[in-house]
Design an enzyme around this catalytic site. Structure first.
Site, PDB file in Angstrom:
ATOM      1  N   SER A  83       0.865  -1.163   0.000  1.00 30.75           N
ATOM      2  CA  SER A  83       0.000   0.000   0.000  1.00 30.75           C
ATOM      3  C   SER A  83       0.913   1.228   0.000  1.00 30.75           C
ATOM      4  O   SER A  83       2.128   1.092  -0.042  1.00 30.75           O
ATOM      5  CB  SER A  83      -0.870  -0.037   1.235  1.00 30.75           C
ATOM      6  OG  SER A  83      -1.776   1.020   1.171  1.00 30.75           O
ATOM      7  N   GLU A 114       0.094  10.683 -10.857  1.00 30.57           N
ATOM      8  CA  GLU A 114      -1.045  10.009 -11.509  1.00 30.57           C
ATOM      9  C   GLU A 114      -2.283  10.193 -10.642  1.00 30.57           C
ATOM     10  O   GLU A 114      -2.171  10.272  -9.424  1.00 30.57           O
ATOM     11  CB  GLU A 114      -0.798   8.489 -11.598  1.00 30.57           C
ATOM     12  CG  GLU A 114       0.358   8.059 -12.447  1.00 30.57           C
ATOM     13  CD  GLU A 114       0.787   6.637 -12.063  1.00 30.57           C
ATOM     14  OE1 GLU A 114       0.058   5.693 -12.385  1.00 30.57           O
ATOM     15  OE2 GLU A 114       1.844   6.495 -11.433  1.00 30.57           O
ATOM     16  N   LYS A 116      -5.273   9.136  -8.444  1.00 27.18           N
ATOM     17  CA  LYS A 116      -5.504   7.956  -7.605  1.00 27.18           C
ATOM     18  C   LYS A 116      -6.970   7.561  -7.769  1.00 27.18           C
ATOM     19  O   LYS A 116      -7.865   8.164  -7.168  1.00 27.18           O
ATOM     20  CB  LYS A 116      -5.173   8.282  -6.146  1.00 27.18           C
ATOM     21  CG  LYS A 116      -5.362   7.112  -5.205  1.00 27.18           C
ATOM     22  CD  LYS A 116      -4.584   7.383  -3.924  1.00 27.18           C
ATOM     23  CE  LYS A 116      -5.120   6.697  -2.699  1.00 27.18           C
ATOM     24  NZ  LYS A 116      -5.611   5.362  -2.832  1.00 27.18           N
ATOM     25  N   ASP A 118     -10.365   5.630  -7.343  1.00 24.75           N
ATOM     26  CA  ASP A 118     -10.936   5.031  -6.147  1.00 24.75           C
ATOM     27  C   ASP A 118     -11.655   3.738  -6.516  1.00 24.75           C
ATOM     28  O   ASP A 118     -12.853   3.719  -6.777  1.00 24.75           O
ATOM     29  CB  ASP A 118     -11.896   6.029  -5.492  1.00 24.75           C
ATOM     30  CG  ASP A 118     -12.156   5.663  -4.053  1.00 24.75           C
ATOM     31  OD1 ASP A 118     -11.509   4.729  -3.544  1.00 24.75           O
ATOM     32  OD2 ASP A 118     -13.009   6.324  -3.436  1.00 24.75           O
ATOM     33  N   TYR A 225       1.258  -0.506 -13.489  1.00 24.86           N
ATOM     34  CA  TYR A 225       2.444  -1.259 -13.122  1.00 24.86           C
ATOM     35  C   TYR A 225       2.704  -2.363 -14.115  1.00 24.86           C
ATOM     36  O   TYR A 225       1.782  -3.070 -14.509  1.00 24.86           O
ATOM     37  CB  TYR A 225       2.216  -1.927 -11.757  1.00 24.86           C
ATOM     38  CG  TYR A 225       3.173  -1.459 -10.723  1.00 24.86           C
ATOM     39  CD1 TYR A 225       4.542  -1.703 -10.872  1.00 24.86           C
ATOM     40  CD2 TYR A 225       2.733  -0.784  -9.600  1.00 24.86           C
ATOM     41  CE1 TYR A 225       5.428  -1.261  -9.923  1.00 24.86           C
ATOM     42  CE2 TYR A 225       3.610  -0.348  -8.647  1.00 24.86           C
ATOM     43  CZ  TYR A 225       4.965  -0.582  -8.818  1.00 24.86           C
ATOM     44  OH  TYR A 225       5.830  -0.146  -7.890  1.00 24.86           O
ATOM     45  N   LYS A 288       5.089   9.139  -7.575  1.00 22.90           N
ATOM     46  CA  LYS A 288       6.164   8.138  -7.544  1.00 22.90           C
ATOM     47  C   LYS A 288       7.443   8.740  -8.106  1.00 22.90           C
ATOM     48  O   LYS A 288       7.391   9.546  -9.045  1.00 22.90           O
ATOM     49  CB  LYS A 288       5.787   6.924  -8.406  1.00 22.90           C
ATOM     50  CG  LYS A 288       4.549   6.196  -7.945  1.00 22.90           C
ATOM     51  CD  LYS A 288       4.025   5.239  -9.006  1.00 22.90           C
ATOM     52  CE  LYS A 288       2.648   4.722  -8.619  1.00 22.90           C
ATOM     53  NZ  LYS A 288       1.916   4.112  -9.722  1.00 22.90           N
ATOM     54  N   LYS A 312      -3.841  12.433  -0.451  1.00 20.54           N
ATOM     55  CA  LYS A 312      -5.280  12.165  -0.375  1.00 20.54           C
ATOM     56  C   LYS A 312      -6.060  13.475  -0.356  1.00 20.54           C
ATOM     57  O   LYS A 312      -5.757  14.381   0.426  1.00 20.54           O
ATOM     58  CB  LYS A 312      -5.591  11.395   0.910  1.00 20.54           C
ATOM     59  CG  LYS A 312      -4.979  10.000   0.926  1.00 20.54           C
ATOM     60  CD  LYS A 312      -5.942   8.959   0.444  1.00 20.54           C
ATOM     61  CE  LYS A 312      -6.822   8.504   1.573  1.00 20.54           C
ATOM     62  NZ  LYS A 312      -7.513   7.266   1.287  1.00 20.54           N
ATOM     63  N   CYS A 404     -49.980   6.713   2.936  1.00 22.19           N
ATOM     64  CA  CYS A 404     -49.203   7.425   1.922  1.00 22.19           C
ATOM     65  C   CYS A 404     -49.337   8.943   2.119  1.00 22.19           C
ATOM     66  O   CYS A 404     -50.462   9.450   2.223  1.00 22.19           O
ATOM     67  CB  CYS A 404     -49.699   7.025   0.538  1.00 22.19           C
ATOM     68  SG  CYS A 404     -48.973   8.005  -0.772  1.00 22.19           S
ATOM     69  N   CYS A 407     -51.536  10.277  -1.151  1.00 20.82           N
ATOM     70  CA  CYS A 407     -52.932   9.924  -1.424  1.00 20.82           C
ATOM     71  C   CYS A 407     -53.652   9.395  -0.190  1.00 20.82           C
ATOM     72  O   CYS A 407     -54.817   9.042  -0.264  1.00 20.82           O
ATOM     73  CB  CYS A 407     -52.999   8.888  -2.538  1.00 20.82           C
ATOM     74  SG  CYS A 407     -52.434   7.265  -1.995  1.00 20.82           S
ATOM     75  N   CYS A 422     -46.737   2.337  -1.022  1.00 21.30           N
ATOM     76  CA  CYS A 422     -48.136   2.725  -1.118  1.00 21.30           C
ATOM     77  C   CYS A 422     -48.738   1.771  -2.136  1.00 21.30           C
ATOM     78  O   CYS A 422     -48.228   1.638  -3.242  1.00 21.30           O
ATOM     79  CB  CYS A 422     -48.237   4.163  -1.619  1.00 21.30           C
ATOM     80  SG  CYS A 422     -49.869   4.582  -2.248  1.00 21.30           S
ATOM     81  N   CYS A 427     -52.487   6.217  -6.954  1.00 25.95           N
ATOM     82  CA  CYS A 427     -51.866   7.298  -6.184  1.00 25.95           C
ATOM     83  C   CYS A 427     -51.213   8.291  -7.153  1.00 25.95           C
ATOM     84  O   CYS A 427     -50.444   7.883  -8.022  1.00 25.95           O
ATOM     85  CB  CYS A 427     -50.810   6.711  -5.240  1.00 25.95           C
ATOM     86  SG  CYS A 427     -49.776   7.960  -4.476  1.00 25.95           S
TER      87      CYS A 427
HETATM   88  S1  IVH Z   1       0.630   2.528  -6.894  1.00 19.67           S
HETATM   89  C1  IVH Z   1       3.515   0.308  -4.184  1.00 19.67           C
HETATM   90  N1  IVH Z   1      -0.821   4.023  -8.520  1.00 19.67           N
HETATM   91  O1  IVH Z   1      -4.230   3.373  -4.178  1.00 19.67           O
HETATM   92  C2  IVH Z   1       2.596   1.021  -5.084  1.00 19.67           C
HETATM   93  N2  IVH Z   1      -1.901   2.991  -6.670  1.00 19.67           N
HETATM   94  O2  IVH Z   1      -2.962   3.959  -1.543  1.00 19.67           O
HETATM   95  C3  IVH Z   1       1.152   0.760  -4.832  1.00 19.67           C
HETATM   96  N3  IVH Z   1      -4.314   3.403  -6.531  1.00 19.67           N
HETATM   97  O3  IVH Z   1      -3.375   0.085  -3.302  1.00 19.67           O
HETATM   98  C4  IVH Z   1       0.142   1.331  -5.698  1.00 19.67           C
HETATM   99  N4  IVH Z   1      -4.450   4.645  -8.347  1.00 19.67           N
HETATM  100  O4  IVH Z   1      -5.341   0.474  -4.949  1.00 19.67           O
HETATM  101  C5  IVH Z   1      -0.810   3.242  -7.411  1.00 19.67           C
HETATM  102  N5  IVH Z   1      -2.013   5.315 -10.055  1.00 19.67           N
HETATM  103  C6  IVH Z   1      -1.985   4.557  -8.948  1.00 19.67           C
HETATM  104  C7  IVH Z   1      -3.154   4.292  -8.199  1.00 19.67           C
HETATM  105  C8  IVH Z   1      -3.062   3.503  -7.050  1.00 19.67           C
HETATM  106  C9  IVH Z   1      -5.107   4.102  -7.337  1.00 19.67           C
HETATM  107  C10 IVH Z   1      -4.728   2.702  -5.299  1.00 19.67           C
HETATM  108  C11 IVH Z   1      -4.231   1.287  -5.204  1.00 19.67           C
HETATM  109  C12 IVH Z   1      -3.288   1.261  -4.017  1.00 19.67           C
HETATM  110  C13 IVH Z   1      -3.746   2.455  -3.223  1.00 19.67           C
HETATM  111  C14 IVH Z   1      -2.571   3.019  -2.465  1.00 19.67           C
END
Ligand code: IVH
Length: 668
Positions: A83, A114, A116, A118, A225, A288, A312, A404, A407, A422, A427
């Protein structure tokens, strides 16, 4: 009050986090928001930092996820799926950059930023160019095998050209907001509980034992990746993203190389402001170090890489007052409580209402009018109440009405159902919603039949059921408020045209419980025309694919009611189409022919080609046999092409295939 000893607080936090992890990762049913979860986790992390002697190997802080759910087999990841640490503000980002700079001893470096997304992360392995294994993250070292499900995600290529060895990609599975909203709307009409947000919906859709459900859910897979033997191979992260894209994977184009923290912050702010314009939810920006050599130099902590961080965004939440709770009546008669809020801004949007779904939800929240609550926007059109922050001094407890509110008709709650309904089919609230549904785009397509017009037609008593629409005259419409002669005439034309709508649309439009677009199509294809459907028993109805006892009872029940029978007769008299002609019979230039696709075509994707062939009535098979009519060969066609030659099956290219679709034959 004495503060609790650290050990006790730590234990309690761990218990809480484990519980919520289980709900979130294993059951896909979180009861707290991510922001609240993050807060608990941060608190625990801080306490563990302050009391290193209390750290344990099984604390949620060292684990990356949840345990795989029963029913799926587990498999080891080629290397741990880690993570990321989080940065919640500029200062934390600058602090991260300072550590990076220090770790690299003053050497120049650059970042890749990049979005992130969800969703949930997934690793996919390819051997000899074919997708062979897909795993969810699970606990990071071992994930759930979801290959059959992953294979249904259209943006995850099943075949990759020019890659003979074994490689792996990792990325994020997401459900686009539009698909999420549509799914929830469908779930609502069929009496199923709604998904809380697109991420849970994506998780629930991927980790489901029946892959055909995944297929219907319109998931998307963005990769970030590329690995071989569990490790990266390119000298920079940017290069690996480009390579992924070349290989045919979906890579988010919203990414940027950044030389400084200020560049990063520009990117972060730019996308925070444009967050609402994206087709999917994001919860931050992943940052990164670009150079792999420098990534190796920086290395890892026990939990996360030192060369990356997740910035975040704050949850799109706000605190406000619930002024009152009111009940709305939908077209199926379902009563939905809605919270009327003191208007508040949530990341650029003024919010004054939040949905509460049903009474169980109100009970779960412990909510009453007068309370101060946290609301959140996420992928949904209507924001929701996340939690109660403070009880009001003057609390007005909410009770679902016995009758209701529109009505005054009887309200019932069927066994096993969350919603109260209802049951008065006349209605006005139900009537209004059912007319709007009947006229909606994709149903009977009566353009111009909007909220304001339907309101007037229903409240004046001019329209008492959908059949009344077919008696409307342009003059009377023109006399209504906010109606001109021109638009009145147009609407009448549109009503007239709807008489010819295909039967599945009419079936959907009738508003039979549990019968949406898909079930309507199945019923029409299996039993159509309408007169063949309306007389069927529950038992007979269940012979259709995907029609179970619940749907069958609803359909038979609907047609058994006298006033529905009257309605059907009036629609017939109005000239509404009851016939059903299966598509392939109309357009079938290729009925009875079987095609096999192989290789990559210059213009059409494989899905697109398949769809077009099927629309023309052809069958598309996976393997070549003597019964195959044509093999469509693209670039780098494989063994199927050899087999076709061996068996003497005709081989065509994309252009010839399109000609066949058009004319049913190829001109010499
Ligand atoms: S890199 C060791 N790149 O965010 C690198 N994660 O907080 C691990 N996620 O588990 C992940 N977009 O589920 C990476 N462009 C992105 C991402 C991304 C969403 C999520 C992913 C990860 C979590 C990390």
């Amino acid at each position: 009050m004495q503060p609790l000893p650290a050990q006790q607080t730590i234990n309690s936090l761990r218990e809480h986090l484990r519980h919520h992890e289980h709900l979130y990762y294993v059951l896909d049913q979180p009861v707290i928001s991510d922001a609240e979860y993050d807060k608990l986790m941060r608190h625990l992390q801080e306490l563990e930092e302050a009391h290193p002697e209390l750290k344990t190997g099984d604390s949620p802080t060292v684990r990356v996820g949840g345990a795989p759910r029963e029913g799926f087999t587990k498999a080891k990841h080629s290397s741990v799926m880690l993570s990321l640490d989080n940065a919640l503000n500029e200062a934390e980002l600058r602090e991260f950059d300072r550590r990076v700079s220090e770790g690299l001893a003053g050497a120049p470096y650059r970042y890749v930023a990049e979005l992130k997304l969800d969703g949930l992360s997934m690793a996919v392995r390819y051997r000899h160019g074919a997708m062979v294994l897909a795993l969810t993250r699970g606990d990071g070292s071992e994930g759930e095998e979801v290959t059959a499900n992953a294979r249904t995600i259209r943006s995850a290529p099943l075949q990759v050209k020019g890659q003979d060895g074994e490689f792996e990609v990792r990325g994020e599975v997401v459900m686009p907001n539009a698909a999420f909203q549509k799914l929830n709307a469908e779930r609502e009409t069929t009496g199923l509980p709604r998904y809380a947000n697109p991420r849970n919906s994506a998780a629930g859709s991927l980790r489901i034992l029946d892959p055909s459900i995944t297929a219907a859910r319109k998931l998307d897979y963005y990769t970030y990746y590329y690995l071989e033997q569990g490790g990266p191979v390119f000298e920079s992260h940017w290069a690996s993203l480009e390579r992924l894209q070349e290989l045919g994977f979906k890579v988010n184009p919203r990414r940027k190389l950044c030389d400084t923290v200020d560049d990063l912050l520009d990117f972060i702010r730019e996308w925070e402001a444009k967050r609402d314009s994206l087709p999917y939810e994001i919860d931050g920006v992943v940052i990164k170090i670009d150079s792999l050599a420098q990534q190796r130099q920086l290395g890892y902590t026990a939990k996360a890489p030192r060369w990356a961080i997740a910035f975040k965004y704050p949850a799109r939440q706000a605190v406000t007052l619930v002024e009152k709770i009111e009940v709305q009546v939908g077209r199926t008669g379902a009563l939905t409580p809605v919270a009327h809020l003191k208007p508040v801004e949530v990341s650029g949007v003024i919010v004054s209402r939040a949905t509460l779904h049903n009474e169980d939800e109100i009970e779960r929240l412990g909510l009453a009018a007068g309370d101060t609550v946290v609301i959140e926007r996420s992928g949904d059109v209507i924001p929701k109440v996340v939690s109660v922050l403070e009880h009001g001094a003057q609390r007005e407890l909410f009770l679902m009405p016995e009758r209701c509110p529109v009505c005054d008709g009887v309200v019932t709650r069927a066994e096993g159902e969350v919603a109260r309904r209802c049951i008065n089919t006349n209605c006005p609230a139900r009537l209004k919603e059912s007319i709007l549904h009947f006229a909606a785009r994709g149903v009977m397509d009566i353009d111009g039949m909007g909220d304001a017009l339907v309101d007037q037609l229903v409240s004046t008593g001019r329209v008492k059921n959908i059949a009344d629409l077919y008696g409307l005259k342009a003059e009377e419409l023109a006399a209504l408020e906010r109606m001109g002669e021109k638009s009145a005439a147009k609407i009448v034309t549109n009503i007239d045209r709807s008489r010819g709508a295909a039967l599945p649309r009419l079936l959907n439009g009738l508003g039979i419980p549990f019968v949406g677009e898909r079930t309507a199509q199945i019923l029409a294809d299996t039993f159509g025309p309408l007169d063949g459907i309306r007389t069927l028993t529950e038992e007979e109805l269940q012979k259709a694919d995907e029609v179970g006892p619940k749907v069958a009872a609803a359909v038979a029940g609907f047609f058994a009611e006298q006033h529905n029978q009257d309605l059907i007769e009036r629609l017939r008299e109005a000239g509404v189409n009851f016939d059903h002609v299966k598509k392939e019979k109309i357009e079938g230039t290729l009925v009875g022919q079987t095609f096999v696709l192989t290789g990559t075509m210059p213009n059409l994707s494989r899905d697109e080609a398949k769809k077009r062939l099927e629309t023309a009535g052809a069958k598309v098979a996976g393997s070549v046999s003597k019964k195959t009519s044509y093999v469509v060969a693209g670039e780098e066609a494989g063994s199927k092409l050899d087999k076709a030659r061996e068996l003497g099956v005709k081989v065509v290219d994309e252009t010839q295939m399109l000609e066949l679709i058009e004319h049913g034959k190829i001109e010499d």
